[in-house]
Design an enzyme around this catalytic site. Structure first.
Site, mmCIF file in Angstrom:
data_model
loop_
_atom_site.group_PDB
_atom_site.id
_atom_site.type_symbol
_atom_site.label_atom_id
_atom_site.label_comp_id
_atom_site.label_asym_id
_atom_site.label_seq_id
_atom_site.Cartn_x
_atom_site.Cartn_y
_atom_site.Cartn_z
ATOM 1 N N SER A 120 1.531 3.388 -2.185
ATOM 2 C CA SER A 120 1.030 4.571 -2.891
ATOM 3 C C SER A 120 -0.136 5.225 -2.160
ATOM 4 C CB SER A 120 0.587 4.189 -4.312
ATOM 5 O OG SER A 120 -0.471 3.233 -4.260
ATOM 6 N N GLY A 121 -0.483 4.698 -1.004
ATOM 7 C CA GLY A 121 -1.623 5.206 -0.250
ATOM 8 C C GLY A 121 -1.308 6.417 0.604
ATOM 9 N N GLY A 135 0.831 -1.207 0.000
ATOM 10 C CA GLY A 135 0.000 0.000 0.000
ATOM 11 C C GLY A 135 0.859 1.247 0.000
ATOM 12 N N ASP A 192 -1.414 0.016 16.760
ATOM 13 C CA ASP A 192 -2.390 1.052 17.098
ATOM 14 C C ASP A 192 -1.565 2.303 17.356
ATOM 15 O OD1 ASP A 192 -4.141 2.854 18.307
ATOM 16 O OD2 ASP A 192 -5.346 1.268 19.204
ATOM 17 N N HIS A 193 -1.635 3.265 16.442
ATOM 18 C CA HIS A 193 -0.702 4.392 16.523
ATOM 19 C C HIS A 193 -0.862 5.201 17.802
ATOM 20 C CE1 HIS A 193 -4.185 6.621 14.845
ATOM 21 N NE2 HIS A 193 -3.640 7.665 15.410
ATOM 22 N N HIS A 227 -8.480 2.199 19.765
ATOM 23 C CA HIS A 227 -7.834 3.349 20.394
ATOM 24 C C HIS A 227 -8.316 3.584 21.831
ATOM 25 C CE1 HIS A 227 -6.250 4.065 16.522
ATOM 26 N NE2 HIS A 227 -7.179 4.868 16.054
ATOM 27 N N ARG A 262 -0.457 -1.599 -6.342
ATOM 28 C CA ARG A 262 -1.032 -2.064 -7.608
ATOM 29 C C ARG A 262 -0.657 -1.178 -8.788
ATOM 30 N NH1 ARG A 262 -6.019 -2.474 -4.299
ATOM 31 N NH2 ARG A 262 -6.404 -4.652 -3.747
ATOM 32 N N ALA A 273 0.975 5.896 3.863
ATOM 33 C CA ALA A 273 2.400 5.795 3.551
ATOM 34 C C ALA A 273 2.997 7.173 3.294
ATOM 35 C CB ALA A 273 2.612 4.889 2.345
#
Length: 520
Positions: A15-16, A13, A195-196, A258, A47, A19
């Site tokens: 290109s998301g 992922g 979990d950030h 969270h 992709r 990221a």
């Protein structure tokens, strides 16, 4: 701080949005802090078709736009050194051929950059892609058992680890299935469920606050704490993400992960030590101690709601049910509040109030620990109203810090009492910008430290609390309540706490801090 062993990070992922905004800038910041191994490589997997050079240009742009230190300057020498070991791999997430080609590429990278076969796979992809990625990793790139000398400089003690973004399932059965699938190819010690929130400085500081300060631990129980509030609010609606959001809702999106993590850190018993096993053991015990909310009692202890038409924070909406991708008869909640009890010795009878929602008045994440008012206070005979209770406020965002509200006398000839704040903020107290959560979490995963990540049984224990609530809402005859964008949610969420003789710290009625006038 230790430097991680040589390794290759593979971001699925790549290109998301996550990221670009968080993961790629975090890699640069780790390099700036000299925490990135010198022998390091990064492979972006997505992709869309893209060359290595185009992906490196996107990496550079992401750092210059989103990196924490980019406000001052970007170290171009460091950035170019990182970019020299950045590659792109195009392929469908379920393609066996693409994964086989990835395995070959990683072996070439091991030889070229000396990364020793150590690989960290980051799944920054939609949850429906988890299964094909995990299966293909297990077949082609995540296996152990290679002999020394089989592939370039690969060593027999090389490691493979996997980081998975939430959601970890949509209920208890799906969470168990995901765990089962992971364990077919990875040991639990290799799995890092991220979990950030756990990477934020204030959340990490919760344990220091509780267990390194003798003033708090003796009073951290039902005898002195009246209740706990946890609020996570956002100022914007779902926007163009309506179709995706409708499959989850506020409870699955925020509370199960969270907010439950925040609750567990507030409520947990002192761990035997600061290692990952001891800390996660105690958090899991908290979830297992939560009093179940029976489906038939769900309307008594919870509130769900959807925002109506309105405008707030520069965003206008015709209402959740008219957002793109949202069914006209959707029952998915954009706001949820609940009252929970933790049935153990420390918290007997102490309510924990949780609320979260879209399109609310402020963007904030905070914990409020409200202490009981002093008994037989000296001022009751002279004052018209009780002295305001003490609050300990732990702010996770936007300004990370801690605030302690006590009562003080207003200067003058009369005995007027007003709450005053003793506080500190990381940015001003330590004169440093707190590191981004993803910096700490990626660094810990490279080291193999699972302390700030979620264990499989921990995920399942949290879903065991949420599933009966979801079942109750499905059976309930009450439709979701409604609230106006820019408010603090529906009136029923106020009643949830006010009928107990309490109030949310942020109630939305413009109340000011009370000045208690006393006659002498």
């Amino acid at each position: 701080m230790a430097t991680a062993r040589p390794s290759t990070l593979v971001i699925f992922g790549a290109s998301g949005d996550l990221a670009k905004r968080k993961l790629l800038p975090a890699i640069y910041e780790l390099g700036r802090e000299k925490l990135l191994p010198e022998k390091f490589a990064l492979v972006g997997y997505a992709r869309s078709e893209m060359s290595d050079e185009a992906f490196r240009a996107e990496f550079k742009q992401a750092v210059e736009k989103f990196a924490r230190s980019s406000k001052s300057s970007v170290d171009q020498t460091l950035l170019q050194r990182i970019l020299s070991a950045v590659y792109y791999h195009q392929g469908d997430y379920g393609s066996a051929e693409a994964h086989a080609a990835l395995a070959t590429k990683l072996e070439d990278i091991d030889k070229k950059h000396g990364t020793e076969g150590n690989r960290l796979f980051y799944l920054s992809t939609p949850p429906e892609t988890f299964e094909p990625i995990i299966e293909n990793l297990g077949k082609y790139t995540a296996g152990f058992g290679r002999r020394a000398g089989d592939v370039g400089e690969v060593k027999t003690d090389s490691w493979k680890r996997i980081i998975i973004e939430k959601p970890f399932g949509i209920d208890l059965p799906s969470a168990k299935e995901l765990n089962s699938q992971l364990h077919r190819h990875f040991k639990e010690s290799q799995v890092f469920r991220i979990d950030h929130y756990l990477g934020k400085e204030t959340v990490q500081n919760l344990m220091v606050l509780r267990f390194a300060n003798s003033i708090f631990e003796p009073i951290w129980n039902y005898k002195y704490i009246d209740h706990v509030q946890i609020t996570v609010s956002e100022t914007l609606g779902v926007g163009s993400r309506g179709g995706y959001y409708d499959k989850s809702g506020a409870t699955r999106d925020m509370i199960q992960n969270h907010m439950f993590q925040l609750m567990a850190l507030v409520a947990m018993e002192p761990p035997a030590s600061l290692d990952a096993v001891s800390i996660r053991d105690e958090k899991t015990k908290v979830y297992k101690s939560v009093r179940p909310i029976r489906p038939e009692a769900v309307d008594q202890f919870t509130v769900r709601a959807q925002y109506t038409a309105g405008e707030h924070a520069g965003q206008k909406s015709d209402g959740y049910l008219k957002e793109k991708g949202v069914p006209a008869d959707s029952k998915t909640e954009t706001f949820a509040a609940m009252k929970l009890f933790i049935d153990n010795w420390r918290w007997s009878g102490t309510p924990f109030y949780l609320r979260t929602g879209k399109f609310l008045d402020e963007k904030l994440s905070e914990i409020v620990v409200r202490f009981r008012s002093p008994p037989l206070t000296l001022f009751q005979k002279q004052c018209d109203s009780p002295v305001y209770p003490n609050d300990l406020i732990i702010r996770v965002q936007p300004e990370e810090g801690i605030e302690w509200r006590i009562n003080g006398k207003v200067p003058g000839g009369t005995m007027n009492i007003k709450p005053v704040n003793l506080d500190f903020f990381y940015k001003t107290t330590f004169n440093v910008e707190p590191p981004e959560a993803y910096e700490r979490l990626i660094y810990d995963a490279m080291l193999g430290d699972q302390t700030l990540f979620i264990r499989g049984d921990e995920v399942e224990a949290a879903w065991a609390v949420i599933d009966p609530i979801q079942e109750g809402w499905r059976k309930s005859k009450l439709a979701p309540r409604t609230y106006t964008p820019g408010s603090w949610g529906p009136k029923e969420s106020m009643q949830l706490i006010e009928l107990d003789g309490r109030r949310w710290l942020h109630s939305g009625d413009g109340e000011a801090e009370p000045i208690v006038a006393c006659s002498l």
